[in-house]
Scaffold this motif. Sequence first.
Motif, PDB file in Angstrom:
ATOM      1  N   THR A   1     -23.336  21.116  22.873  1.00 56.00           N
ATOM      2  CA  THR A   1     -25.131  21.329  22.798  1.00 56.00           C
ATOM      3  C   THR A   1     -24.456  21.589  20.661  1.00 56.00           C
ATOM      4  OG1 THR A   1     -23.907  23.463  23.278  1.00 56.00           O
ATOM      5  CG2 THR A   1     -23.872  21.946  24.868  1.00 56.00           C
ATOM      6  N   PRO A   2     -25.129  20.948  20.228  1.00 56.91           N
ATOM      7  CA  PRO A   2     -25.834  20.790  18.763  1.00 56.91           C
ATOM      8  C   PRO A   2     -27.121  22.178  18.404  1.00 56.91           C
ATOM      9  CG  PRO A   2     -26.865  19.156  19.335  1.00 56.91           C
ATOM     10  CD  PRO A   2     -25.823  19.642  20.999  1.00 56.91           C
ATOM     11  N   TRP A   3     -27.682  22.324  19.289  1.00 60.35           N
ATOM     12  CA  TRP A   3     -28.560  23.206  19.256  1.00 60.35           C
ATOM     13  C   TRP A   3     -27.729  24.471  19.622  1.00 60.35           C
ATOM     14  CZ3 TRP A   3     -32.770  22.510  16.597  1.00 60.35           C
ATOM     15  CH2 TRP A   3     -33.552  21.539  16.810  1.00 60.35           C
ATOM     16  N   GLN A   4     -27.171  25.222  20.073  1.00 60.55           N
ATOM     17  CA  GLN A   4     -26.445  26.462  20.070  1.00 60.55           C
ATOM     18  C   GLN A   4     -25.735  26.771  18.900  1.00 60.55           C
ATOM     19  OE1 GLN A   4     -22.731  26.605  22.464  1.00 60.55           O
ATOM     20  NE2 GLN A   4     -23.622  28.510  23.095  1.00 60.55           N
ATOM     21  N   PHE A   5     -25.114  25.335  18.217  1.00 58.42           N
ATOM     22  CA  PHE A   5     -24.235  25.255  16.962  1.00 58.42           C
ATOM     23  C   PHE A   5     -26.164  26.507  15.590  1.00 58.42           C
ATOM     24  CE2 PHE A   5     -23.165  24.441  12.563  1.00 58.42           C
ATOM     25  CZ  PHE A   5     -22.509  24.921  12.349  1.00 58.42           C
ATOM     26  N   ALA A   6     -26.975  25.797  15.697  1.00 58.62           N
ATOM     27  CA  ALA A   6     -27.819  26.068  14.822  1.00 58.62           C
ATOM     28  C   ALA A   6     -28.200  27.510  15.280  1.00 58.62           C
ATOM     29  CB  ALA A   6     -28.803  25.246  14.721  1.00 58.62           C
ATOM     30  N   ILE A   7     -28.574  27.265  16.572  1.00 57.70           N
ATOM     31  CA  ILE A   7     -29.088  28.956  16.415  1.00 57.70           C
ATOM     32  C   ILE A   7     -27.782  29.912  16.158  1.00 57.70           C
ATOM     33  CG2 ILE A   7     -30.090  30.454  18.081  1.00 57.70           C
ATOM     34  CD1 ILE A   7     -31.258  28.187  19.612  1.00 57.70           C
ATOM     35  N   LEU A   8     -27.076  29.999  16.735  1.00 60.13           N
ATOM     36  CA  LEU A   8     -25.868  30.821  16.042  1.00 60.13           C
ATOM     37  C   LEU A   8     -25.413  30.757  14.666  1.00 60.13           C
ATOM     38  CD1 LEU A   8     -23.775  30.433  19.026  1.00 60.13           C
ATOM     39  CD2 LEU A   8     -24.987  32.349  18.675  1.00 60.13           C
ATOM     40  N   GLY A   9     -25.575  29.775  14.136  1.00 60.12           N
ATOM     41  CA  GLY A   9     -25.234  29.491  12.806  1.00 60.12           C
ATOM     42  C   GLY A   9     -26.650  30.565  11.830  1.00 60.12           C
ATOM     43  N   MET A  10     -26.946  29.943  12.336  1.00 59.57           N
ATOM     44  CA  MET A  10     -28.996  31.377  11.653  1.00 59.57           C
ATOM     45  C   MET A  10     -28.567  32.385  11.783  1.00 59.57           C
ATOM     46  SD  MET A  10     -30.569  30.018   9.418  1.00 59.57           S
ATOM     47  CE  MET A  10     -32.688  30.769   8.914  1.00 59.57           C
ATOM     48  N   LEU A  11     -28.266  33.011  13.560  1.00 66.56           N
ATOM     49  CA  LEU A  11     -28.071  33.943  13.290  1.00 66.56           C
ATOM     50  C   LEU A  11     -27.092  34.921  13.050  1.00 66.56           C
ATOM     51  CD1 LEU A  11     -28.865  34.320  17.034  1.00 66.56           C
ATOM     52  CD2 LEU A  11     -30.240  34.651  15.494  1.00 66.56           C
ATOM     53  N   VAL A  12     -25.861  34.399  12.424  1.00 63.40           N
ATOM     54  CA  VAL A  12     -24.402  34.583  11.808  1.00 63.40           C
ATOM     55  C   VAL A  12     -25.261  34.780  10.254  1.00 63.40           C
ATOM     56  CG1 VAL A  12     -22.668  33.721  11.322  1.00 63.40           C
ATOM     57  CG2 VAL A  12     -23.173  34.082  13.590  1.00 63.40           C
ATOM     58  N   LEU A  13     -25.530  33.491  10.147  1.00 59.23           N
ATOM     59  CA  LEU A  13     -26.418  34.001   8.397  1.00 59.23           C
ATOM     60  C   LEU A  13     -27.010  35.009   7.961  1.00 59.23           C
ATOM     61  CD1 LEU A  13     -25.434  29.927   6.669  1.00 59.23           C
ATOM     62  CD2 LEU A  13     -24.526  32.053   6.961  1.00 59.23           C
ATOM     63  N   LEU A  14     -28.238  34.879   9.578  1.00 56.56           N
ATOM     64  CA  LEU A  14     -28.897  36.305   8.546  1.00 56.56           C
ATOM     65  C   LEU A  14     -28.363  37.527   8.969  1.00 56.56           C
ATOM     66  CD1 LEU A  14     -32.121  35.188  10.336  1.00 56.56           C
ATOM     67  CD2 LEU A  14     -31.234  34.836   7.896  1.00 56.56           C
ATOM     68  N   GLY A  15     -27.524  37.586   9.887  1.00 62.24           N
ATOM     69  CA  GLY A  15     -26.485  38.908   9.680  1.00 62.24           C
ATOM     70  C   GLY A  15     -25.578  39.477   8.520  1.00 62.24           C
ATOM     71  N   LEU A  16     -25.465  38.064   8.213  1.00 54.56           N
ATOM     72  CA  LEU A  16     -24.733  38.402   6.960  1.00 54.56           C
ATOM     73  C   LEU A  16     -25.085  38.276   5.659  1.00 54.56           C
ATOM     74  CD1 LEU A  16     -22.094  37.575   4.657  1.00 54.56           C
ATOM     75  CD2 LEU A  16     -23.106  35.183   4.423  1.00 54.56           C
ATOM     76  N   HIS A  17     -26.241  37.892   5.929  1.00 57.59           N
ATOM     77  CA  HIS A  17     -27.504  38.135   4.604  1.00 57.59           C
ATOM     78  C   HIS A  17     -27.771  39.400   4.433  1.00 57.59           C
ATOM     79  CE1 HIS A  17     -31.679  39.237   3.271  1.00 57.59           C
ATOM     80  NE2 HIS A  17     -31.459  38.325   2.572  1.00 57.59           N
ATOM     81  N   ARG A  18     -28.038  40.624   5.810  1.00 58.69           N
ATOM     82  CA  ARG A  18     -28.564  42.103   6.461  1.00 58.69           C
ATOM     83  C   ARG A  18     -27.608  42.740   5.219  1.00 58.69           C
ATOM     84  NH1 ARG A  18     -33.023  41.777   4.838  1.00 58.69           N
ATOM     85  NH2 ARG A  18     -32.581  44.442   4.378  1.00 58.69           N
ATOM     86  N   LEU A  19     -25.759  42.716   5.703  1.00 56.35           N
ATOM     87  CA  LEU A  19     -24.721  43.154   5.504  1.00 56.35           C
ATOM     88  C   LEU A  19     -24.346  42.639   3.619  1.00 56.35           C
ATOM     89  CD1 LEU A  19     -22.243  42.563   8.101  1.00 56.35           C
ATOM     90  CD2 LEU A  19     -23.280  44.365   7.413  1.00 56.35           C
ATOM     91  N   VAL A  20     -24.929  41.886   3.016  1.00 52.22           N
ATOM     92  CA  VAL A  20     -24.877  41.746   1.573  1.00 52.22           C
ATOM     93  C   VAL A  20     -25.596  42.255   1.476  1.00 52.22           C
ATOM     94  CG1 VAL A  20     -24.571  40.169   0.006  1.00 52.22           C
ATOM     95  CG2 VAL A  20     -24.026  39.859   1.931  1.00 52.22           C
ATOM     96  N   GLN A  21     -27.276  42.675   1.626  1.00 53.59           N
ATOM     97  CA  GLN A  21     -28.320  43.138   0.886  1.00 53.59           C
ATOM     98  C   GLN A  21     -27.989  44.709   1.301  1.00 53.59           C
ATOM     99  OE1 GLN A  21     -30.972  41.798   0.045  1.00 53.59           O
ATOM    100  NE2 GLN A  21     -31.851  43.852  -0.796  1.00 53.59           N
ATOM    101  N   VAL A  22     -27.386  45.360   2.480  1.00 55.13           N
ATOM    102  CA  VAL A  22     -27.057  46.464   2.256  1.00 55.13           C
ATOM    103  C   VAL A  22     -25.463  46.900   1.173  1.00 55.13           C
ATOM    104  CG1 VAL A  22     -26.058  48.329   3.562  1.00 55.13           C
ATOM    105  CG2 VAL A  22     -27.449  46.976   4.670  1.00 55.13           C
ATOM    106  N   VAL A  23     -25.141  46.436   1.212  1.00 58.00           N
ATOM    107  CA  VAL A  23     -24.510  46.743  -0.123  1.00 58.00           C
ATOM    108  C   VAL A  23     -24.751  46.460  -1.215  1.00 58.00           C
ATOM    109  CG1 VAL A  23     -22.335  45.765  -1.376  1.00 58.00           C
ATOM    110  CG2 VAL A  23     -21.650  45.853   1.113  1.00 58.00           C
TER     111      VAL A  23
END
Length: 113
Positions: free
Chosen positions: A31-53
């Motif tokens: 299910t490649p769309w699952q990777f695309a959606i989860l990958g985007m959510l993971v990277l957006l979460g990482l972005h928020r953590l980096v922004q907080v730091v």
Amino acid sequence: MQFLVAIALPFVACLMLVGVTSAMWWRTFQTPWQFAILGMLVLLGLHRLVQVVAEAIKLASPVQGYFLEARAKPNFLEIARENLNIEALLVTAVVVVAGIPLLLWLRSALPKL
């Protein structure tokens, strides 16, 4: 409105990173769309953590405050140039550099789900 340029840069970087890795690994997933959606959510979460730091580092720095100046109304290119500052570029770079191992980990963990 001007701050949208600095906010959009990491989002566009996340979108491009997920798009490139999804295109490269498209045939390796059931299910490649699952990777695309989860990958985007993971990277957006990482972005928020980096922004907080980054914001915490700015709060801890001794130089704080604003300098106001009067000037003529700038055009869009001047606004974009002013808002693409070192902080926005560093946050984007950290998201991309840390996002690649996260996406590799997600690629190896996804078939196990």
